[in-house]
Design a protein around this motif. Structure first.
Motif, PDB file in Angstrom:
ATOM      1  N   LYS A  22       0.869  -1.178   0.000  1.00 53.99           N
ATOM      2  CA  LYS A  22       0.000   0.000   0.000  1.00 53.99           C
ATOM      3  C   LYS A  22       0.901   1.221   0.000  1.00 53.99           C
ATOM      4  CE  LYS A  22      -3.939  -2.194   2.118  1.00 53.99           C
ATOM      5  NZ  LYS A  22      -5.091  -2.126   2.968  1.00 53.99           N
ATOM      6  N   ALA A  23       0.554   2.201  -0.804  1.00 47.61           N
ATOM      7  CA  ALA A  23       1.414   3.381  -0.905  1.00 47.61           C
ATOM      8  C   ALA A  23       0.568   4.636  -0.995  1.00 47.61           C
ATOM      9  CB  ALA A  23       2.300   3.256  -2.141  1.00 47.61           C
ATOM     10  N   GLN A  24       1.178   5.764  -0.649  1.00 45.74           N
ATOM     11  CA  GLN A  24       0.532   7.073  -0.813  1.00 45.74           C
ATOM     12  C   GLN A  24       0.682   7.538  -2.248  1.00 45.74           C
ATOM     13  OE1 GLN A  24      -0.850   9.093   1.579  1.00 45.74           O
ATOM     14  NE2 GLN A  24      -0.624   7.552   3.170  1.00 45.74           N
ATOM     15  N   SER A  25       1.871   7.309  -2.779  1.00 47.37           N
ATOM     16  CA  SER A  25       2.146   7.653  -4.176  1.00 47.37           C
ATOM     17  C   SER A  25       3.221   6.700  -4.692  1.00 47.37           C
ATOM     18  CB  SER A  25       2.594   9.104  -4.315  1.00 47.37           C
ATOM     19  OG  SER A  25       3.683   9.361  -3.468  1.00 47.37           O
ATOM     20  N   LEU A  26       3.182   6.511  -5.985  1.00 41.04           N
ATOM     21  CA  LEU A  26       3.966   5.432  -6.578  1.00 41.04           C
ATOM     22  C   LEU A  26       4.590   5.921  -7.884  1.00 41.04           C
ATOM     23  CD1 LEU A  26       4.025   2.398  -5.723  1.00 41.04           C
ATOM     24  CD2 LEU A  26       2.140   2.018  -7.318  1.00 41.04           C
ATOM     25  N   TYR A  27       5.856   5.624  -8.072  1.00 43.46           N
ATOM     26  CA  TYR A  27       6.468   5.773  -9.400  1.00 43.46           C
ATOM     27  C   TYR A  27       6.780   4.376  -9.923  1.00 43.46           C
ATOM     28  CZ  TYR A  27       7.179  10.819  -9.530  1.00 43.46           C
ATOM     29  OH  TYR A  27       6.986  12.171  -9.608  1.00 43.46           O
ATOM     30  N   ILE A  28       6.296   4.068 -11.097  1.00 44.35           N
ATOM     31  CA  ILE A  28       6.556   2.763 -11.692  1.00 44.35           C
ATOM     32  C   ILE A  28       7.505   2.978 -12.867  1.00 44.35           C
ATOM     33  CG2 ILE A  28       5.513   0.704 -12.715  1.00 44.35           C
ATOM     34  CD1 ILE A  28       2.860   1.776 -11.261  1.00 44.35           C
ATOM     35  N   VAL A  29       8.657   2.345 -12.753  1.00 45.46           N
ATOM     36  CA  VAL A  29       9.765   2.635 -13.662  1.00 45.46           C
ATOM     37  C   VAL A  29      10.111   1.378 -14.457  1.00 45.46           C
ATOM     38  CG1 VAL A  29      12.154   3.432 -13.797  1.00 45.46           C
ATOM     39  CG2 VAL A  29      10.653   4.294 -11.980  1.00 45.46           C
ATOM     40  N   GLY A  30       9.683   1.345 -15.700  1.00 46.93           N
ATOM     41  CA  GLY A  30       9.997   0.201 -16.550  1.00 46.93           C
ATOM     42  C   GLY A  30      10.959   0.608 -17.646  1.00 46.93           C
ATOM     43  N   GLY A  31      11.805  -0.318 -18.072  1.00 46.34           N
ATOM     44  CA  GLY A  31      12.683  -0.042 -19.197  1.00 46.34           C
ATOM     45  C   GLY A  31      13.717   1.032 -18.915  1.00 46.34           C
ATOM     46  N   LEU A  32      14.405   0.886 -17.797  1.00 42.51           N
ATOM     47  CA  LEU A  32      15.519   1.805 -17.503  1.00 42.51           C
ATOM     48  C   LEU A  32      16.686   1.511 -18.449  1.00 42.51           C
ATOM     49  CD1 LEU A  32      16.174   3.952 -15.205  1.00 42.51           C
ATOM     50  CD2 LEU A  32      17.486   2.105 -14.157  1.00 42.51           C
ATOM     51  N   TYR A  33      16.774   0.269 -18.878  1.00 45.30           N
ATOM     52  CA  TYR A  33      17.761  -0.191 -19.867  1.00 45.30           C
ATOM     53  C   TYR A  33      19.214   0.141 -19.505  1.00 45.30           C
ATOM     54  CZ  TYR A  33      13.676  -1.224 -22.682  1.00 45.30           C
ATOM     55  OH  TYR A  33      12.479  -1.729 -23.119  1.00 45.30           O
ATOM     56  N   GLY A  34      19.500   0.138 -18.202  1.00 51.06           N
ATOM     57  CA  GLY A  34      20.888   0.321 -17.771  1.00 51.06           C
ATOM     58  C   GLY A  34      21.393   1.739 -17.895  1.00 51.06           C
ATOM     59  N   ASN A  35      20.492   2.722 -17.980  1.00 50.80           N
ATOM     60  CA  ASN A  35      20.893   4.125 -18.076  1.00 50.80           C
ATOM     61  C   ASN A  35      21.069   4.689 -16.661  1.00 50.80           C
ATOM     62  OD1 ASN A  35      20.954   6.906 -18.221  1.00 50.80           O
ATOM     63  ND2 ASN A  35      19.401   7.069 -19.826  1.00 50.80           N
ATOM     64  N   PRO A  36      22.327   4.869 -16.197  1.00 51.26           N
ATOM     65  CA  PRO A  36      22.540   5.293 -14.807  1.00 51.26           C
ATOM     66  C   PRO A  36      22.074   6.721 -14.551  1.00 51.26           C
ATOM     67  CG  PRO A  36      24.629   5.302 -16.003  1.00 51.26           C
ATOM     68  CD  PRO A  36      23.593   4.741 -16.943  1.00 51.26           C
ATOM     69  N   PHE A  37      22.027   7.536 -15.592  1.00 55.60           N
ATOM     70  CA  PHE A  37      21.591   8.930 -15.429  1.00 55.60           C
ATOM     71  C   PHE A  37      20.072   8.987 -15.235  1.00 55.60           C
ATOM     72  CE2 PHE A  37      25.418   8.715 -18.014  1.00 55.60           C
ATOM     73  CZ  PHE A  37      26.289   9.428 -17.208  1.00 55.60           C
ATOM     74  N   ALA A  38      19.362   8.113 -15.930  1.00 60.74           N
ATOM     75  CA  ALA A  38      17.911   8.019 -15.735  1.00 60.74           C
ATOM     76  C   ALA A  38      17.607   7.457 -14.346  1.00 60.74           C
ATOM     77  CB  ALA A  38      17.282   7.143 -16.815  1.00 60.74           C
ATOM     78  N   LEU A  39      18.458   6.557 -13.880  1.00 58.14           N
ATOM     79  CA  LEU A  39      18.270   6.010 -12.531  1.00 58.14           C
ATOM     80  C   LEU A  39      18.386   7.124 -11.492  1.00 58.14           C
ATOM     81  CD1 LEU A  39      17.884   3.674 -10.573  1.00 58.14           C
ATOM     82  CD2 LEU A  39      20.312   3.091 -10.854  1.00 58.14           C
TER      83      LEU A  39
END
Ligand SMILES: [Fe+2]
Length: 319
Positions: A28-45
Protein backbone atom coordinates in the motif's frame (compact mmCIF):
# COMPACT_ATOMS: atom_id res chain seq x y z
CA UNK A 1 8.44 -22.20 -36.64
CA UNK A 2 8.61 -18.59 -35.50
CA UNK A 3 7.59 -19.19 -31.89
CA UNK A 4 10.67 -21.32 -31.15
CA UNK A 5 13.27 -18.93 -32.59
CA UNK A 6 15.44 -17.03 -30.06
CA UNK A 7 13.97 -13.58 -29.39
CA UNK A 8 10.57 -14.58 -30.82
CA UNK A 9 9.45 -17.05 -28.23
CA UNK A 10 7.58 -16.64 -24.97
CA UNK A 11 8.89 -19.39 -22.66
CA UNK A 12 6.31 -21.29 -20.62
CA UNK A 13 7.77 -20.06 -17.32
CA UNK A 14 7.07 -16.46 -18.43
CA UNK A 15 3.34 -17.08 -18.24
CA UNK A 16 0.75 -16.57 -15.50
CA UNK A 17 -3.01 -16.26 -15.33
CA UNK A 18 -4.67 -12.81 -15.21
CA UNK A 19 -6.41 -14.21 -12.10
CA UNK A 20 -3.13 -13.90 -10.14
CA UNK A 21 -3.92 -10.18 -9.81
CA UNK A 22 -7.19 -10.91 -7.98
CA UNK A 23 -5.43 -10.98 -4.62
CA UNK A 24 -4.92 -8.76 -1.63
CA UNK A 25 -2.46 -5.94 -2.31
CA UNK A 26 1.23 -6.74 -1.81
CA UNK A 27 1.92 -3.13 -0.93
CA UNK A 28 0.00 0.00 0.00
CA UNK A 29 1.41 3.38 -0.91
CA UNK A 30 0.53 7.07 -0.81
CA UNK A 31 2.15 7.65 -4.18
CA UNK A 32 3.97 5.43 -6.58
CA UNK A 33 6.47 5.77 -9.40
CA UNK A 34 6.56 2.76 -11.69
CA UNK A 35 9.77 2.63 -13.66
CA UNK A 36 10.00 0.20 -16.55
CA UNK A 37 12.68 -0.04 -19.20
CA UNK A 38 15.52 1.81 -17.50
CA UNK A 39 17.76 -0.19 -19.87
CA UNK A 40 20.89 0.32 -17.77
CA UNK A 41 20.89 4.13 -18.08
CA UNK A 42 22.54 5.29 -14.81
CA UNK A 43 21.59 8.93 -15.43
CA UNK A 44 17.91 8.02 -15.74
CA UNK A 45 18.27 6.01 -12.53
CA UNK A 46 19.56 9.12 -10.74
CA UNK A 47 16.65 11.12 -12.15
CA UNK A 48 13.94 8.70 -10.95
CA UNK A 49 15.51 8.41 -7.51
CA UNK A 50 15.37 12.18 -7.33
CA UNK A 51 11.72 12.33 -8.48
CA UNK A 52 10.65 9.78 -5.85
CA UNK A 53 12.73 11.35 -3.08
CA UNK A 54 11.17 14.78 -3.58
CA UNK A 55 7.68 13.52 -2.81
CA UNK A 56 8.56 10.56 -0.64
CA UNK A 57 6.98 8.21 -3.18
CA UNK A 58 7.43 4.44 -3.38
CA UNK A 59 9.48 3.28 -6.36
CA UNK A 60 8.66 0.10 -8.24
CA UNK A 61 11.03 -0.99 -11.00
CA UNK A 62 8.98 -3.23 -13.26
CA UNK A 63 11.77 -4.87 -15.18
CA UNK A 64 14.39 -4.39 -17.89
CA UNK A 65 16.45 -2.12 -15.68
CA UNK A 66 19.38 -3.88 -17.40
CA UNK A 67 20.21 -3.79 -21.11
CA UNK A 68 22.97 -1.44 -22.28
CA UNK A 69 25.00 -1.76 -19.04
CA UNK A 70 27.48 -4.40 -20.18
CA UNK A 71 30.32 -2.53 -18.48
CA UNK A 72 30.92 -4.51 -15.24
CA UNK A 73 31.00 -1.50 -12.89
CA UNK A 74 27.79 -0.18 -14.40
CA UNK A 75 26.12 -3.56 -14.24
CA UNK A 76 26.92 -3.77 -10.55
CA UNK A 77 25.98 -0.15 -9.83
CA UNK A 78 22.57 -0.25 -11.53
CA UNK A 79 21.57 -3.55 -9.94
CA UNK A 80 22.80 -2.72 -6.43
CA UNK A 81 20.80 0.53 -6.51
CA UNK A 82 17.61 -0.83 -8.08
CA UNK A 83 17.50 -3.83 -5.74
CA UNK A 84 17.23 -1.51 -2.73
CA UNK A 85 13.70 -0.77 -3.97
CA UNK A 86 10.67 -2.84 -4.91
CA UNK A 87 11.51 -4.57 -8.18
CA UNK A 88 9.98 -7.04 -10.62
CA UNK A 89 11.99 -8.92 -13.18
CA UNK A 90 11.64 -8.28 -16.87
CA UNK A 91 12.66 -10.65 -19.63
CA UNK A 92 16.20 -9.23 -19.51
CA UNK A 93 16.67 -9.98 -15.79
CA UNK A 94 15.04 -13.39 -16.20
CA UNK A 95 17.37 -14.32 -19.04
CA UNK A 96 20.60 -13.13 -17.39
CA UNK A 97 19.66 -14.68 -14.03
CA UNK A 98 19.09 -18.11 -15.53
CA UNK A 99 21.17 -20.30 -17.79
CA UNK A 100 20.72 -19.85 -21.53
CA UNK A 101 17.21 -21.18 -22.18
CA UNK A 102 17.34 -20.67 -25.94
CA UNK A 103 14.87 -17.80 -25.65
CA UNK A 104 17.52 -15.27 -26.72
CA UNK A 105 16.61 -11.90 -25.26
CA UNK A 106 13.20 -13.26 -24.20
CA UNK A 107 11.49 -10.31 -25.86
CA UNK A 108 8.92 -12.48 -27.69
CA UNK A 109 9.02 -9.93 -30.52
CA UNK A 110 5.87 -9.83 -32.67
CA UNK A 111 5.82 -10.00 -36.47
CA UNK A 112 6.13 -6.23 -36.94
CA UNK A 113 9.68 -6.28 -35.53
CA UNK A 114 12.20 -7.33 -38.21
CA UNK A 115 14.58 -10.32 -38.00
CA UNK A 116 17.75 -8.18 -38.03
CA UNK A 117 16.57 -6.24 -35.00
CA UNK A 118 15.67 -9.44 -33.15
CA UNK A 119 19.13 -10.89 -33.87
CA UNK A 120 20.80 -7.71 -32.58
CA UNK A 121 18.74 -7.96 -29.36
CA UNK A 122 19.92 -11.54 -28.92
CA UNK A 123 23.52 -10.32 -29.36
CA UNK A 124 23.08 -7.56 -26.75
CA UNK A 125 21.69 -10.18 -24.37
CA UNK A 126 24.71 -12.41 -25.01
CA UNK A 127 27.05 -9.55 -24.07
CA UNK A 128 25.04 -8.76 -20.95
CA UNK A 129 24.93 -12.42 -19.92
CA UNK A 130 28.73 -12.51 -20.17
CA UNK A 131 29.02 -9.50 -17.84
CA UNK A 132 26.42 -10.89 -15.42
CA UNK A 133 28.25 -14.22 -15.14
CA UNK A 134 30.86 -12.52 -12.91
CA UNK A 135 28.12 -11.56 -10.40
CA UNK A 136 26.51 -14.79 -9.15
CA UNK A 137 25.11 -13.14 -6.03
CA UNK A 138 23.35 -10.43 -8.06
CA UNK A 139 22.05 -13.05 -10.48
CA UNK A 140 20.55 -14.98 -7.55
CA UNK A 141 18.80 -11.84 -6.35
CA UNK A 142 17.41 -11.15 -9.82
CA UNK A 143 16.23 -14.75 -10.20
CA UNK A 144 13.93 -14.56 -7.18
CA UNK A 145 12.25 -11.25 -8.10
CA UNK A 146 8.51 -11.64 -8.68
CA UNK A 147 6.85 -11.28 -12.10
CA UNK A 148 3.81 -9.35 -10.86
CA UNK A 149 2.65 -7.15 -8.02
CA UNK A 150 -0.60 -5.68 -6.73
CA UNK A 151 -0.38 -2.24 -5.15
CA UNK A 152 -3.15 -0.23 -3.54
CA UNK A 153 -3.41 3.55 -3.41
CA UNK A 154 -6.44 5.02 -1.63
CA UNK A 155 -8.51 1.95 -2.49
CA UNK A 156 -7.41 1.89 -6.14
CA UNK A 157 -5.99 -1.50 -7.14
CA UNK A 158 -2.93 -1.32 -9.37
CA UNK A 159 -1.63 -4.42 -11.13
CA UNK A 160 2.03 -4.14 -12.10
CA UNK A 161 3.94 -6.42 -14.44
CA UNK A 162 6.60 -6.13 -17.10
CA UNK A 163 4.62 -7.33 -20.14
CA UNK A 164 0.87 -7.86 -19.92
CA UNK A 165 -1.71 -9.56 -17.69
CA UNK A 166 -0.69 -13.07 -18.73
CA UNK A 167 2.99 -12.98 -19.66
CA UNK A 168 6.22 -11.39 -18.54
CA UNK A 169 7.01 -10.62 -22.17
CA UNK A 170 3.45 -10.23 -23.48
CA UNK A 171 2.68 -7.65 -26.16
CA UNK A 172 -1.12 -7.37 -25.62
CA UNK A 173 -0.59 -4.03 -23.84
CA UNK A 174 1.65 -2.57 -26.55
CA UNK A 175 0.38 0.53 -28.32
CA UNK A 176 0.12 -1.54 -31.50
CA UNK A 177 -2.02 -4.33 -29.98
CA UNK A 178 -4.15 -1.85 -28.00
CA UNK A 179 -4.95 -0.18 -31.31
CA UNK A 180 -5.63 -3.37 -33.30
CA UNK A 181 -7.15 -5.62 -30.63
CA UNK A 182 -8.47 -3.52 -27.72
CA UNK A 183 -11.13 -6.15 -26.93
CA UNK A 184 -8.41 -8.70 -26.14
CA UNK A 185 -6.73 -6.30 -23.70
CA UNK A 186 -10.11 -5.43 -22.20
CA UNK A 187 -10.81 -9.12 -21.53
CA UNK A 188 -7.41 -9.56 -19.88
CA UNK A 189 -8.08 -6.53 -17.73
CA UNK A 190 -11.49 -7.85 -16.65
CA UNK A 191 -9.91 -11.19 -15.69
CA UNK A 192 -7.34 -9.40 -13.56
CA UNK A 193 -9.87 -7.53 -11.32
CA UNK A 194 -7.78 -4.37 -11.03
CA UNK A 195 -8.37 -0.68 -11.78
CA UNK A 196 -5.04 0.26 -13.31
CA UNK A 197 -2.61 -2.02 -15.06
CA UNK A 198 0.92 -0.60 -15.29
CA UNK A 199 3.34 -2.21 -17.70
CA UNK A 200 6.31 -1.53 -19.99
CA UNK A 201 8.37 -3.96 -22.20
CA UNK A 202 7.04 -2.95 -25.61
CA UNK A 203 9.15 0.23 -25.80
CA UNK A 204 6.47 2.80 -26.72
CA UNK A 205 4.14 4.43 -24.17
CA UNK A 206 0.36 4.38 -24.21
CA UNK A 207 -2.46 5.22 -21.79
CA UNK A 208 -5.83 3.77 -22.71
CA UNK A 209 -9.10 3.51 -20.83
CA UNK A 210 -11.64 0.67 -20.80
CA UNK A 211 -15.19 0.28 -19.59
CA UNK A 212 -15.50 -2.46 -16.97
CA UNK A 213 -18.32 -3.76 -14.82
CA UNK A 214 -16.91 -1.67 -11.97
CA UNK A 215 -16.61 1.53 -14.02
CA UNK A 216 -13.37 2.50 -15.75
CA UNK A 217 -10.03 0.73 -15.90
CA UNK A 218 -6.81 2.01 -17.34
CA UNK A 219 -3.81 0.45 -19.00
CA UNK A 220 -0.70 2.57 -18.68
CA UNK A 221 2.49 1.56 -20.44
CA UNK A 222 5.41 3.88 -19.69
CA UNK A 223 7.42 2.88 -22.75
CA UNK A 224 10.99 3.39 -21.54
CA UNK A 225 12.36 5.26 -18.52
CA UNK A 226 15.89 5.18 -19.92
CA UNK A 227 15.30 6.26 -23.53
CA UNK A 228 13.26 8.96 -25.30
CA UNK A 229 9.70 7.94 -26.21
CA UNK A 230 8.62 10.76 -28.50
CA UNK A 231 9.98 12.42 -31.63
CA UNK A 232 12.72 15.01 -30.99
CA UNK A 233 12.75 14.56 -27.21
CA UNK A 234 15.55 13.61 -24.81
CA UNK A 235 13.70 12.24 -21.78
CA UNK A 236 12.36 8.90 -20.58
CA UNK A 237 8.97 8.32 -18.98
CA UNK A 238 7.79 6.88 -15.69
CA UNK A 239 4.24 6.21 -14.51
CA UNK A 240 3.16 8.17 -11.46
CA UNK A 241 0.06 7.26 -9.43
CA UNK A 242 -0.87 9.58 -6.60
CA UNK A 243 -3.60 11.54 -4.84
CA UNK A 244 -2.62 14.91 -6.34
CA UNK A 245 -1.37 15.77 -9.83
CA UNK A 246 2.28 16.55 -10.57
CA UNK A 247 3.21 19.81 -12.31
CA UNK A 248 5.77 17.77 -14.28
CA UNK A 249 3.27 15.34 -15.87
CA UNK A 250 3.08 15.21 -19.65
CA UNK A 251 -0.36 13.60 -19.71
CA UNK A 252 -2.59 11.73 -17.35
CA UNK A 253 -6.04 10.62 -16.32
CA UNK A 254 -8.08 10.81 -13.17
CA UNK A 255 -9.82 7.79 -11.69
CA UNK A 256 -11.89 8.96 -8.75
CA UNK A 257 -9.55 10.52 -6.20
CA UNK A 258 -6.39 9.26 -7.91
CA UNK A 259 -4.34 10.55 -10.84
CA UNK A 260 -2.35 8.29 -13.17
CA UNK A 261 0.29 10.21 -15.08
CA UNK A 262 3.19 9.95 -17.48
CA UNK A 263 6.04 11.92 -15.94
CA UNK A 264 9.22 12.79 -17.87
CA UNK A 265 12.46 11.27 -16.57
CA UNK A 266 14.80 14.15 -17.39
CA UNK A 267 18.26 12.61 -17.31
CA UNK A 268 21.56 14.11 -18.47
CA UNK A 269 21.18 13.44 -22.18
CA UNK A 270 24.69 14.45 -23.28
CA UNK A 271 26.34 12.35 -20.58
CA UNK A 272 24.17 9.35 -21.46
CA UNK A 273 24.84 9.62 -25.18
CA UNK A 274 28.61 9.87 -24.56
CA UNK A 275 28.49 6.84 -22.23
CA UNK A 276 26.42 4.85 -24.72
CA UNK A 277 28.83 5.66 -27.57
CA UNK A 278 31.81 4.53 -25.50
CA UNK A 279 30.25 1.16 -24.62
CA UNK A 280 28.39 0.61 -27.91
CA UNK A 281 30.43 2.19 -30.75
CA UNK A 282 29.19 2.68 -34.32
CA UNK A 283 28.38 -0.64 -35.94
CA UNK A 284 27.68 -2.46 -32.64
CA UNK A 285 24.26 -4.14 -32.30
CA UNK A 286 23.00 -1.60 -29.75
CA UNK A 287 24.21 1.35 -31.84
CA UNK A 288 22.45 -0.02 -34.93
CA UNK A 289 19.19 -0.66 -33.11
CA UNK A 290 19.00 2.18 -30.58
CA UNK A 291 21.38 5.09 -31.19
CA UNK A 292 19.01 7.04 -33.40
CA UNK A 293 16.25 6.73 -30.81
CA UNK A 294 18.56 7.72 -27.96
CA UNK A 295 19.81 10.74 -29.93
CA UNK A 296 16.46 12.06 -31.17
CA UNK A 297 13.55 9.84 -30.09
CA UNK A 298 11.33 7.45 -32.04
CA UNK A 299 8.79 8.50 -34.70
CA UNK A 300 5.95 8.62 -32.16
CA UNK A 301 3.91 11.53 -30.78
CA UNK A 302 2.23 12.26 -27.44
CA UNK A 303 -1.17 12.41 -29.13
CA UNK A 304 -0.68 8.81 -30.29
CA UNK A 305 -0.04 7.67 -26.73
CA UNK A 306 -3.03 9.36 -25.07
CA UNK A 307 -6.15 7.28 -25.60
CA UNK A 308 -8.27 8.36 -22.68
CA UNK A 309 -10.96 10.90 -22.18
CA UNK A 310 -14.10 9.04 -23.15
CA UNK A 311 -14.36 7.68 -19.61
CA UNK A 312 -11.51 8.93 -17.41
CA UNK A 313 -10.85 12.64 -16.83
CA UNK A 314 -7.77 13.38 -18.88
CA UNK A 315 -5.19 16.02 -19.79
CA UNK A 316 -2.05 16.34 -21.85
CA UNK A 317 0.59 18.98 -22.45
CA UNK A 318 2.92 19.57 -25.38
CA UNK A 319 6.17 17.56 -25.11
FE1 LIG B 1 11.18 -6.32 -21.88
Amino acid sequence: MARTRPGRSCPRHYRYSPAVFSRAADLKAQSLYIVGGLYGNPFALEAVLDLARRENATLVFNGDFNWFNVDPAEFEGVNETVLRHVALRGNVETEIAGEDSGAGCGCAYPEWVGDAEVERSNEILRRLRETASAYPELRDRLAVLPMHLVAEIAGLRVGIAHGDAESLAGWQFSQEALCKRPERAGALLAGAAIDVFACTHTCLPVMQDFATSGGTALIVNNGAAGMPNFRDTHFGLATRIAGAPSAQALYGARLGAIVVEAVPVRYDHDAWLARFDRVWPAGSPAALSYRKRIASGPGYEVKQAVRTGARAGTFSRAA
